[in-house]
Design a protein around this motif. Sequence first.
Motif, PDB file in Angstrom:
ATOM      1  N   ALA A 173       0.833  -1.202   0.000  1.00  0.00           N
ATOM      2  CA  ALA A 173       0.000   0.000   0.000  1.00  0.00           C
ATOM      3  C   ALA A 173       0.874   1.263   0.000  1.00  0.00           C
ATOM      4  CB  ALA A 173      -0.944   0.000   1.202  1.00  0.00           C
ATOM      5  N   ILE A 174       1.935   1.250   0.802  1.00  0.00           N
ATOM      6  CA  ILE A 174       2.840   2.403   0.857  1.00  0.00           C
ATOM      7  C   ILE A 174       3.521   2.593  -0.497  1.00  0.00           C
ATOM      8  CG2 ILE A 174       4.993   3.274   1.881  1.00  0.00           C
ATOM      9  CD1 ILE A 174       4.055   1.713   4.493  1.00  0.00           C
ATOM     10  N   THR A 175       3.960   1.479  -1.091  1.00  0.00           N
ATOM     11  CA  THR A 175       4.618   1.570  -2.401  1.00  0.00           C
ATOM     12  C   THR A 175       3.676   2.159  -3.440  1.00  0.00           C
ATOM     13  OG1 THR A 175       6.041  -0.306  -1.904  1.00  0.00           O
ATOM     14  CG2 THR A 175       5.729   0.219  -4.229  1.00  0.00           C
ATOM     15  N   VAL A 176       2.450   1.647  -3.485  1.00  0.00           N
ATOM     16  CA  VAL A 176       1.496   2.129  -4.492  1.00  0.00           C
ATOM     17  C   VAL A 176       1.185   3.617  -4.253  1.00  0.00           C
ATOM     18  CG1 VAL A 176      -0.890   1.934  -5.322  1.00  0.00           C
ATOM     19  CG2 VAL A 176       0.519  -0.113  -5.043  1.00  0.00           C
ATOM     20  N   GLY A 177       1.031   4.009  -2.995  1.00  0.00           N
ATOM     21  CA  GLY A 177       0.792   5.435  -2.702  1.00  0.00           C
ATOM     22  C   GLY A 177       1.914   6.306  -3.233  1.00  0.00           C
ATOM     23  N   GLY A 178       3.147   5.836  -3.093  1.00  0.00           N
ATOM     24  CA  GLY A 178       4.298   6.576  -3.606  1.00  0.00           C
ATOM     25  C   GLY A 178       4.324   6.614  -5.122  1.00  0.00           C
TER      26      GLY A 178
END
Length: 222
Positions: A173-178
Amino acid sequence: MDSDIVEQVIEAARRVVAGGAISANGHGNVSIRPPDSDEMYFTGGPSLRDHPAEAVVRVGLDGALREGQLPPIQAAVVAMHTAMYADQSVVGCVIHTHSPFATAYAVAHRPIGCWVEALAMFGLPGGVPIADYGPRGSEQAIANIRAAVLPGVPAVLLANHGVLVFHRTPDLAITVGGVVEEAAQAGIAAIGLGGPVPIPDDLKAAARQRAMSFLQRGVASV
Ligand SMILES: [Zn+2]
């Protein structure tokens, strides 16, 4: 309250802030669903910056507060998180921010096209869709999110509001947000150069397949 899960929520919030895909005031929320549970741990604080562990709350997926103190501003968006868990049993983490470049697209009512390779690699070959506006966390807003999100798509822009990302793990989720924020920033920068050019459809699949084949090989070492 399971202190391990609380720590995971705090660590995820810290990493969202460290990654920079967040507005200056740190507004947003992170939630994690413990495996095989009917509840989520949710950031009850006003900002993800230096979010205290004591402000993490436990909320049933029916929306009922189970532990902790939930301020009204955060209570209003709980349903946005619980709906994502209810809809997809694989989702283990939901992140909402007002990351500035992605929010610019949300404010302009413009979806983000698949013009950076990472979107194709991370489940957004059709770009980032946009959900029509509804008051934050309302039934209307959630119906609009559901209408905009196709199965398997891990992110959506919220018109006149911000971004919502949902994935199996906090890492993803953090990766996709970035990635979403990076694509929005690149898109806006490219407008001055004639506009962003999406990746051809046949090559989007190739980008994902190549990434997957390297993932399957694992870490290379000598
Ligand atoms: Zn918001």
